[in-house]
Design a protein around this motif. Structure first.
Motif, PDB file in Angstrom:
ATOM      1  N   UNK A 106       0.843  -1.197   0.000  1.00 43.37           N
ATOM      2  CA  UNK A 106       0.000   0.000   0.000  1.00 43.37           C
ATOM      3  C   UNK A 106       0.879   1.249   0.000  1.00 43.37           C
ATOM      4  N   UNK A 107       0.643   2.131  -0.933  1.00 42.38           N
ATOM      5  CA  UNK A 107       1.391   3.386  -1.012  1.00 42.38           C
ATOM      6  C   UNK A 107       0.575   4.471  -0.325  1.00 42.38           C
ATOM      7  N   UNK A 108       1.218   5.157   0.627  1.00 40.17           N
ATOM      8  CA  UNK A 108       0.515   6.181   1.383  1.00 40.17           C
ATOM      9  C   UNK A 108       0.415   7.453   0.557  1.00 40.17           C
ATOM     10  N   UNK A 109      -0.814   7.938   0.394  1.00 41.52           N
ATOM     11  CA  UNK A 109      -1.049   9.157  -0.369  1.00 41.52           C
ATOM     12  C   UNK A 109      -1.951  10.094   0.426  1.00 41.52           C
ATOM     13  N   UNK A 110      -1.583  11.352   0.398  1.00 45.40           N
ATOM     14  CA  UNK A 110      -2.417  12.380   1.007  1.00 45.40           C
ATOM     15  C   UNK A 110      -1.998  13.713   0.421  1.00 45.40           C
ATOM     16  N   UNK A 111      -2.910  14.352  -0.346  1.00 40.06           N
ATOM     17  CA  UNK A 111      -2.569  15.610  -1.006  1.00 40.06           C
ATOM     18  C   UNK A 111      -3.845  16.359  -1.366  1.00 40.06           C
ATOM     19  N   UNK A 112      -3.726  17.688  -1.461  1.00 39.60           N
ATOM     20  CA  UNK A 112      -4.851  18.511  -1.902  1.00 39.60           C
ATOM     21  C   UNK A 112      -4.312  19.796  -2.520  1.00 39.60           C
ATOM     22  N   UNK A 113      -5.116  20.389  -3.393  1.00 44.03           N
ATOM     23  CA  UNK A 113      -4.808  21.674  -4.000  1.00 44.03           C
ATOM     24  C   UNK A 113      -6.134  22.355  -4.305  1.00 44.03           C
ATOM     25  N   UNK A 114      -6.372  23.515  -3.665  1.00 50.74           N
ATOM     26  CA  UNK A 114      -7.665  24.184  -3.761  1.00 50.74           C
ATOM     27  C   UNK A 114      -7.474  25.669  -4.017  1.00 50.74           C
ATOM     28  N   UNK A 115      -8.552  26.331  -4.492  1.00 49.24           N
ATOM     29  CA  UNK A 115      -8.505  27.763  -4.768  1.00 49.24           C
ATOM     30  C   UNK A 115      -9.713  28.489  -4.180  1.00 49.24           C
ATOM     31  N   UNK A 116      -9.585  29.800  -4.124  1.00 48.55           N
ATOM     32  CA  UNK A 116     -10.624  30.641  -3.529  1.00 48.55           C
ATOM     33  C   UNK A 116     -11.630  31.094  -4.597  1.00 48.55           C
ATOM     34  N   UNK A 117     -12.896  31.027  -4.212  1.00 40.95           N
ATOM     35  CA  UNK A 117     -13.958  31.542  -5.086  1.00 40.95           C
ATOM     36  C   UNK A 117     -14.527  32.852  -4.558  1.00 40.95           C
ATOM     37  N   UNK A 132     -11.783  23.263  -6.316  1.00 42.63           N
ATOM     38  CA  UNK A 132     -10.963  22.067  -6.148  1.00 42.63           C
ATOM     39  C   UNK A 132     -10.103  21.829  -7.392  1.00 42.63           C
ATOM     40  N   UNK A 133      -8.809  21.765  -7.182  1.00 43.82           N
ATOM     41  CA  UNK A 133      -7.882  21.343  -8.229  1.00 43.82           C
ATOM     42  C   UNK A 133      -7.537  19.851  -8.065  1.00 43.82           C
ATOM     43  N   UNK A 134      -7.289  19.449  -6.800  1.00 46.88           N
ATOM     44  CA  UNK A 134      -7.030  18.035  -6.502  1.00 46.88           C
ATOM     45  C   UNK A 134      -7.393  17.782  -5.040  1.00 46.88           C
ATOM     46  N   UNK A 135      -8.190  16.715  -4.833  1.00 44.67           N
ATOM     47  CA  UNK A 135      -8.559  16.331  -3.462  1.00 44.67           C
ATOM     48  C   UNK A 135      -9.067  14.878  -3.479  1.00 44.67           C
ATOM     49  N   UNK A 139      -9.052  14.586   2.000  1.00 46.02           N
ATOM     50  CA  UNK A 139      -8.509  14.959   3.301  1.00 46.02           C
ATOM     51  C   UNK A 139      -8.685  16.445   3.592  1.00 46.02           C
ATOM     52  N   UNK A 140      -9.035  17.214   2.560  1.00 48.39           N
ATOM     53  CA  UNK A 140      -9.377  18.621   2.780  1.00 48.39           C
ATOM     54  C   UNK A 140     -10.897  18.751   2.720  1.00 48.39           C
ATOM     55  N   UNK A 141     -11.435  19.420   3.745  1.00 53.03           N
ATOM     56  CA  UNK A 141     -12.889  19.590   3.861  1.00 53.03           C
ATOM     57  C   UNK A 141     -13.258  20.989   3.378  1.00 53.03           C
ATOM     58  N   UNK A 142     -13.965  21.086   2.250  1.00 57.43           N
ATOM     59  CA  UNK A 142     -14.336  22.401   1.705  1.00 57.43           C
ATOM     60  C   UNK A 142     -15.378  23.110   2.568  1.00 57.43           C
ATOM     61  N   UNK A 143     -16.137  22.345   3.376  1.00 61.74           N
ATOM     62  CA  UNK A 143     -17.162  22.981   4.216  1.00 61.74           C
ATOM     63  C   UNK A 143     -16.563  23.678   5.425  1.00 61.74           C
ATOM     64  N   UNK A 229      -6.200  32.743  -5.744  1.00 65.15           N
ATOM     65  CA  UNK A 229      -5.560  32.598  -4.447  1.00 65.15           C
ATOM     66  C   UNK A 229      -5.669  31.115  -4.089  1.00 65.15           C
ATOM     67  N   UNK A 230      -4.536  30.436  -3.895  1.00 68.97           N
ATOM     68  CA  UNK A 230      -4.537  28.978  -3.766  1.00 68.97           C
ATOM     69  C   UNK A 230      -3.910  28.533  -2.454  1.00 68.97           C
ATOM     70  N   UNK A 231      -4.277  27.311  -2.067  1.00 71.94           N
ATOM     71  CA  UNK A 231      -3.766  26.676  -0.848  1.00 71.94           C
ATOM     72  C   UNK A 231      -3.557  25.208  -1.192  1.00 71.94           C
ATOM     73  N   UNK A 232      -2.394  24.635  -0.789  1.00 70.08           N
ATOM     74  CA  UNK A 232      -2.080  23.242  -1.117  1.00 70.08           C
ATOM     75  C   UNK A 232      -1.263  22.590  -0.009  1.00 70.08           C
ATOM     76  N   UNK A 233      -1.218  21.261  -0.042  1.00 72.77           N
ATOM     77  CA  UNK A 233      -0.415  20.497   0.908  1.00 72.77           C
ATOM     78  C   UNK A 233      -0.352  19.043   0.472  1.00 72.77           C
ATOM     79  N   UNK A 234       0.733  18.347   0.864  1.00 70.05           N
ATOM     80  CA  UNK A 234       0.840  16.922   0.528  1.00 70.05           C
ATOM     81  C   UNK A 234       1.814  16.228   1.484  1.00 70.05           C
ATOM     82  N   UNK A 235       1.674  14.915   1.569  1.00 68.64           N
ATOM     83  CA  UNK A 235       2.499  14.074   2.428  1.00 68.64           C
ATOM     84  C   UNK A 235       3.841  13.825   1.753  1.00 68.64           C
ATOM     85  N   UNK A 236       4.935  14.140   2.464  1.00 71.17           N
ATOM     86  CA  UNK A 236       6.269  13.837   1.945  1.00 71.17           C
ATOM     87  C   UNK A 236       6.637  12.386   2.228  1.00 71.17           C
TER      88      UNK A 236
END
Length: 243
Positions: A106-117, A132-135, A139-143, A229-236
């Motif tokens: 199992x390969x561990x994956x966790x990443x997101x990339x989102x923008x402001x509306x 949403x660009x990638x989710x 793991x990222x909750x838009x609400x 305006x964007x916000x992103x994060x991912x597991x190294x």
């Protein structure tokens, strides 16, 4: 005159000597009637023919070994020889040491990339990036505008904000605590940019979000159809001792 024995001996010798000489002279004279008389030599004969060669002599003994001569010059490189016959298979070696424990299938994956509306998000609450660009792992909750850690490990977070109409002061939070701050002073009749990034170690259940810091005077975060305006994060990498 000598008298006595000495005189007698001398006289005897004188009497015997002539007689011996005469006898010797008689013995030396050759007979003139014999053919081999020395006093009449014949003519010299012709030289004889060469005789037959003699037999080869026996081989002589080996001589002593001579001293070692000087080393000669190196000769030219020879042609490559033919490939030899494969050798016999060697004995089987000993087993190696066990390797380090690897990661599972199992390969561990966790990443997101989102923008402001929305324009000018509310201060003192998480900014909700709903574009949403990638989710894929959700793991990222838009609400709520928060990232929820499901895999403990080291994460990378970054944001890039468009600044318009007023100044901007934002903070990246982890577990209700501001980790980094970014401030941009707006220049009139211009569009500015504000950005920041950080590495964070997260445990399962930790939350990370971006928030306008302070009162509404520092809320110039902006977005439209040509400015993001964007916000992103991912597991190294995950914590292997946990998984």
């Amino acid at each position: 005159m000598m008298r006595g024995p000495a005189g007698f001996l001398l006289c005897s010798l004188l009497l015997v000597a002539p007689h011996c000489t005469e006898v010797a002279a008689q013995e030396v004279q050759p007979d003139p009637k014999t053919p081999c008389a020395n006093w009449m030599g014949g003519a010299p004969g012709y030289p004889g023919h060469n005789g037959l060669p003699g037999r080869d002599g026996k081989d002589g003994r080996d001589g002593l070994k001579g001293e070692k001569g000087e080393e000669g010059m190196q000769g030219p490189k020879g042609d490559q020889g033919e490939t030899g016959v494969p050798g016999q298979e060697g004995p089987r070696g000993f087993p190696g040491y066990p390797g380090q424990k690897g990661e599972g299938a199992f390969i561990y994956r966790s990443a997101f990339s989102v923008g402001l509306k929305e324009r000018a998000p509310h201060p003192k609450v998480p900014i909700r990036f709903s574009k949403i660009f990638y989710n894929e792992q959700s793991h990222y909750d838009t609400s709520t505008g928060k990232f929820l850690c499901s895999i403990p490990g080291m994460y990378y977070f970054a944001y890039h904000l468009t600044v318009y109409l007023t100044d901007v002061k934002v903070s990246l939070y982890k577990k209700d605590k501001a980790v980094i701050f970014t401030y941009d002073q707006f220049q009139k009749n211009n569009v500015d940019q504000a950005s920041g990034s950080v590495l964070l170690h997260l445990s399962t259940g930790d939350e990370v979000w971006l928030q306008v810091y302070g009162e509404g005077d520092n809320n110039g975060v902006y977005a439209d159809n040509v400015n993001d305006s964007t916000f992103m994060g991912f597991l190294l990498y995950p914590d292997l001792d946990v998984h």
